[in-house]
Write a protein that holds these residues in place. Sequence first.
Motif, PDB file in Angstrom:
ATOM      1  N   LEU A 138       0.938  -1.220  -0.074  1.00 40.14           N
ATOM      2  CA  LEU A 138      -0.165   0.106   0.165  1.00 40.14           C
ATOM      3  C   LEU A 138       1.000   1.172   0.069  1.00 40.14           C
ATOM      4  O   LEU A 138       1.721   1.250   0.856  1.00 40.14           O
ATOM      5  CB  LEU A 138      -0.837   0.077   1.228  1.00 40.14           C
ATOM      6  N   LEU A 139       0.673   2.161  -0.794  1.00 37.75           N
ATOM      7  CA  LEU A 139       1.362   3.325  -1.025  1.00 37.75           C
ATOM      8  C   LEU A 139       0.599   4.446  -0.260  1.00 37.75           C
ATOM      9  O   LEU A 139      -0.595   4.682  -0.875  1.00 37.75           O
ATOM     10  CB  LEU A 139       1.857   3.741  -2.298  1.00 37.75           C
ATOM     11  N   VAL A 140       0.975   4.883   0.784  1.00 39.17           N
ATOM     12  CA  VAL A 140       0.208   6.074   1.507  1.00 39.17           C
ATOM     13  C   VAL A 140       1.047   7.160   1.841  1.00 39.17           C
ATOM     14  O   VAL A 140       2.380   7.161   1.676  1.00 39.17           O
ATOM     15  CB  VAL A 140      -0.148   5.236   2.959  1.00 39.17           C
ATOM     16  N   PRO A 141       0.391   8.223   2.181  1.00 37.83           N
ATOM     17  CA  PRO A 141       1.221   9.469   2.579  1.00 37.83           C
ATOM     18  C   PRO A 141       1.877   9.444   3.666  1.00 37.83           C
ATOM     19  O   PRO A 141       1.395   8.331   4.485  1.00 37.83           O
ATOM     20  CB  PRO A 141       0.051  10.546   2.895  1.00 37.83           C
ATOM     21  N   GLU A 142       3.143   9.910   3.689  1.00 45.03           N
ATOM     22  CA  GLU A 142       3.905   9.571   5.093  1.00 45.03           C
ATOM     23  C   GLU A 142       3.498   9.789   6.394  1.00 45.03           C
ATOM     24  O   GLU A 142       3.659   9.138   7.426  1.00 45.03           O
ATOM     25  CB  GLU A 142       5.362  10.366   5.054  1.00 45.03           C
ATOM     26  N   ALA A 191       5.585   3.120   1.737  1.00 47.85           N
ATOM     27  CA  ALA A 191       5.136   1.828   1.420  1.00 47.85           C
ATOM     28  C   ALA A 191       5.030   1.320   2.677  1.00 47.85           C
ATOM     29  O   ALA A 191       5.745   0.746   3.421  1.00 47.85           O
ATOM     30  CB  ALA A 191       6.184   1.175   0.442  1.00 47.85           C
ATOM     31  N   ARG A 192       3.839   0.310   2.554  1.00 48.69           N
ATOM     32  CA  ARG A 192       3.486  -0.410   3.945  1.00 48.69           C
ATOM     33  C   ARG A 192       3.202  -1.844   3.368  1.00 48.69           C
ATOM     34  O   ARG A 192       2.487  -2.109   2.301  1.00 48.69           O
ATOM     35  CB  ARG A 192       2.394   0.093   4.418  1.00 48.69           C
ATOM     36  N   THR A 194      10.052  -8.895   8.835  1.00 52.99           N
ATOM     37  CA  THR A 194       9.751  -7.727   9.367  1.00 52.99           C
ATOM     38  C   THR A 194       8.558  -6.822   8.537  1.00 52.99           C
ATOM     39  O   THR A 194       8.112  -5.890   8.823  1.00 52.99           O
ATOM     40  CB  THR A 194      10.794  -6.700   9.601  1.00 52.99           C
ATOM     41  N   ARG A 195       8.313  -7.288   7.286  1.00 58.38           N
ATOM     42  CA  ARG A 195       7.584  -6.808   6.185  1.00 58.38           C
ATOM     43  C   ARG A 195       7.977  -5.391   6.001  1.00 58.38           C
ATOM     44  O   ARG A 195       7.127  -4.415   5.879  1.00 58.38           O
ATOM     45  CB  ARG A 195       6.058  -6.955   6.873  1.00 58.38           C
ATOM     46  N   THR A 196       9.145  -5.197   5.956  1.00 60.70           N
ATOM     47  CA  THR A 196       9.853  -4.083   5.516  1.00 60.70           C
ATOM     48  C   THR A 196      10.290  -4.006   4.115  1.00 60.70           C
ATOM     49  O   THR A 196      11.091  -4.908   3.666  1.00 60.70           O
ATOM     50  CB  THR A 196      11.035  -3.714   6.526  1.00 60.70           C
ATOM     51  N   VAL A 197       9.984  -2.982   3.555  1.00 61.66           N
ATOM     52  CA  VAL A 197      10.090  -2.936   2.100  1.00 61.66           C
ATOM     53  C   VAL A 197      11.799  -2.140   2.210  1.00 61.66           C
ATOM     54  O   VAL A 197      12.036  -0.958   2.490  1.00 61.66           O
ATOM     55  CB  VAL A 197       9.222  -1.764   1.319  1.00 61.66           C
TER      56      VAL A 197
END
Length: 89
Positions: free
Chosen positions: A11-15, A81-82, A62-65
């Motif tokens: 998911l691309l979200v605002p910071e 990115a989440r 960790t599900r880190t991009v």
Amino acid sequence: MSTDPQRFEILLVPEHVEGRDAASLAKSAIRSAVVEATGRRGSSGYPRYAGEGLVADIDPETRTVEALLVDGSELDYGLSARVVDPAER
């Protein structure tokens, strides 16, 4: 045989968006994509996932991009990115 997840949703979200709840993140997302494991490792050393115009190196623990291209370009400033499990939404 790898035990890494074979699919994630990015998911691309605002910071400024906070939290990890998949449903609330999805409401704030300006773009989402389901990415699947390519069987390769990226330059970061983490498994590479690709789909719907996104290519990402993701740490499955960790599900880190760790690296991300959106339509062949780096992520725009102000976006984050989440990673969520597609089944969580």
